[in-house]
Structure formats: structure tokens, C-alpha cells
Scaffold this motif. Structure first.
Motif, PDB file in Angstrom:
ATOM      1  N   GLU A 274     -17.586 -94.769 -50.460  1.00 34.16           N
ATOM      2  CA  GLU A 274     -18.915 -95.362 -50.414  1.00 34.16           C
ATOM      3  C   GLU A 274     -19.905 -94.514 -51.225  1.00 34.16           C
ATOM      4  O   GLU A 274     -19.669 -93.333 -51.479  1.00 34.16           O
ATOM      5  N   ARG A 275     -21.002 -95.128 -51.580  1.00 36.76           N
ATOM      6  CA  ARG A 275     -22.053 -94.408 -52.266  1.00 36.76           C
ATOM      7  C   ARG A 275     -22.820 -93.552 -51.262  1.00 36.76           C
ATOM      8  O   ARG A 275     -23.256 -94.055 -50.214  1.00 36.76           O
ATOM      9  N   ASP A 276     -22.979 -92.278 -51.564  1.00 38.99           N
ATOM     10  CA  ASP A 276     -23.621 -91.334 -50.649  1.00 38.99           C
ATOM     11  C   ASP A 276     -24.839 -90.682 -51.289  1.00 38.99           C
ATOM     12  O   ASP A 276     -24.870 -90.481 -52.504  1.00 38.99           O
ATOM     13  N   ILE A 277     -25.782 -90.298 -50.463  1.00 44.24           N
ATOM     14  CA  ILE A 277     -26.958 -89.582 -50.936  1.00 44.24           C
ATOM     15  C   ILE A 277     -26.547 -88.181 -51.362  1.00 44.24           C
ATOM     16  O   ILE A 277     -25.722 -87.526 -50.706  1.00 44.24           O
ATOM     17  N   VAL A 278     -27.094 -87.728 -52.482  1.00 44.97           N
ATOM     18  CA  VAL A 278     -26.899 -86.354 -52.938  1.00 44.97           C
ATOM     19  C   VAL A 278     -28.157 -85.536 -52.643  1.00 44.97           C
ATOM     20  O   VAL A 278     -28.097 -84.457 -52.055  1.00 44.97           O
ATOM     21  N   ALA A 279     -29.297 -86.075 -53.053  1.00 49.03           N
ATOM     22  CA  ALA A 279     -30.567 -85.396 -52.840  1.00 49.03           C
ATOM     23  C   ALA A 279     -31.701 -86.394 -53.033  1.00 49.03           C
ATOM     24  O   ALA A 279     -31.542 -87.385 -53.743  1.00 49.03           O
ATOM     25  N   HIS A 280     -32.826 -86.132 -52.378  1.00 48.64           N
ATOM     26  CA  HIS A 280     -34.012 -86.926 -52.671  1.00 48.64           C
ATOM     27  C   HIS A 280     -35.232 -86.024 -52.710  1.00 48.64           C
ATOM     28  O   HIS A 280     -35.235 -84.892 -52.202  1.00 48.64           O
ATOM     29  N   ILE A 281     -36.282 -86.525 -53.347  1.00 48.01           N
ATOM     30  CA  ILE A 281     -37.481 -85.733 -53.581  1.00 48.01           C
ATOM     31  C   ILE A 281     -38.704 -86.629 -53.411  1.00 48.01           C
ATOM     32  O   ILE A 281     -38.688 -87.798 -53.782  1.00 48.01           O
ATOM     33  N   SER A 282     -39.745 -86.058 -52.830  1.00 46.34           N
ATOM     34  CA  SER A 282     -40.974 -86.804 -52.618  1.00 46.34           C
ATOM     35  C   SER A 282     -41.755 -86.952 -53.917  1.00 46.34           C
ATOM     36  O   SER A 282     -41.434 -86.315 -54.926  1.00 46.34           O
TER      37      SER A 282
END
Length: 121
Positions: free
Chosen positions: A41-49
Motif C-alpha cells: 500500500e501507499r504509505d506516508i513518508v513525511a509531511h510538512i506544514s
């Protein structure tokens, strides 16, 4: 409508580095990198505000990957160091134009086409 175009993927040996870029055609707020390995499945690696002041990393990449952004250039980056074969995947850029800070429940409105990252042993 915002278009996202990723670049910077490629083939690298284990232990090497790559820097991914994601150019947005317009202003975006929260942004993220996801990845999808074959058969997974597609997974989150990182996110930024939007401000860059809040970041999140998946446990598997903490200490090795760094997410950043340049709002003047409408560009998102992912610096990937100490790459491992298990980092091999298609990496996708995602963005939203209404949410300033993402969470695990964020459903990003815009997606790029993806860029392949392959890490060899």
C-alpha cells in the motif's frame, strides 16, 4: 487546480543519497511525501506544514530523511540519506490548498505522478 511534478528519483547504491523535488503550479499549504513499494500500500513518508515549522516522519525514515519546502518557489523537497534497499518505491508528492498542518487523517487533494527510487545492494 494545482499540478505537482516530482523529480530527482533514480538508481542509487545502498548508503547513498538522493534529493527529490516537487514543483507545484500554485500556492499550497500542507504538503507530504508518500511512497508505494511493489505489492504494498501507499504509505506516508513525511509531511510538512505550510510554514515549515511542523514536520512528521515515518519511523522507518527518521534520522535519514529530511522534508523541507521553499514557498517562494512553490517547491517541496525530500533529502534522503543512508538509503536502504527497503526504501525502493515510487515516491509521490501530495499537497492541499485548505489545510495548513496535516495529520495522519489528512486526505490530500492534489497528487503528483510519482518518481521511482531504486536502491541497490
Amino acid at each position: 487546480q494545482v499540478q505537482l511534478i516530482e523529480s530527482g528519483g533514480g538508481l542509487v547504491q545502498a548508503g547513498g543519497s538522493l534529493r527529490l523535488s516537487c514543483a507545484a503550479s500554485g500556492r499550497t499549504y500542507a504538503m507530504a511525501w508518500f511512497r508505494q513499494a511493489p505489492g504494498k500500500e501507499r504509505d506516508i513518508v513525511a509531511h510538512i506544514s505550510w510554514s515549515g515549522g511542523t514536520t512528521f516522519y515515518a519511523d522507518s525514515v527518521k534520522g535519514r530523511f529530511t522534508i523541507s519546502r521553499d514557498n517562494a518557489k512553490n517547491t517541496l523537497y525530500l533529502q534522503m540519506n543512508s538509503l536502504k534497499p527497503e526504501d525502493t518505491a515510487v515516491y509521490y508528492c501530495a499537497a492541499d490548498d485548505t489545510i495548513l498542518v496535516a495529520s495522519s487523517r489528512t486526505k490530500f487533494r492534489y497528487w503528483g505522478q510519482g518518481t521511482q527510487v531504486t536502491v541497490s545492494t
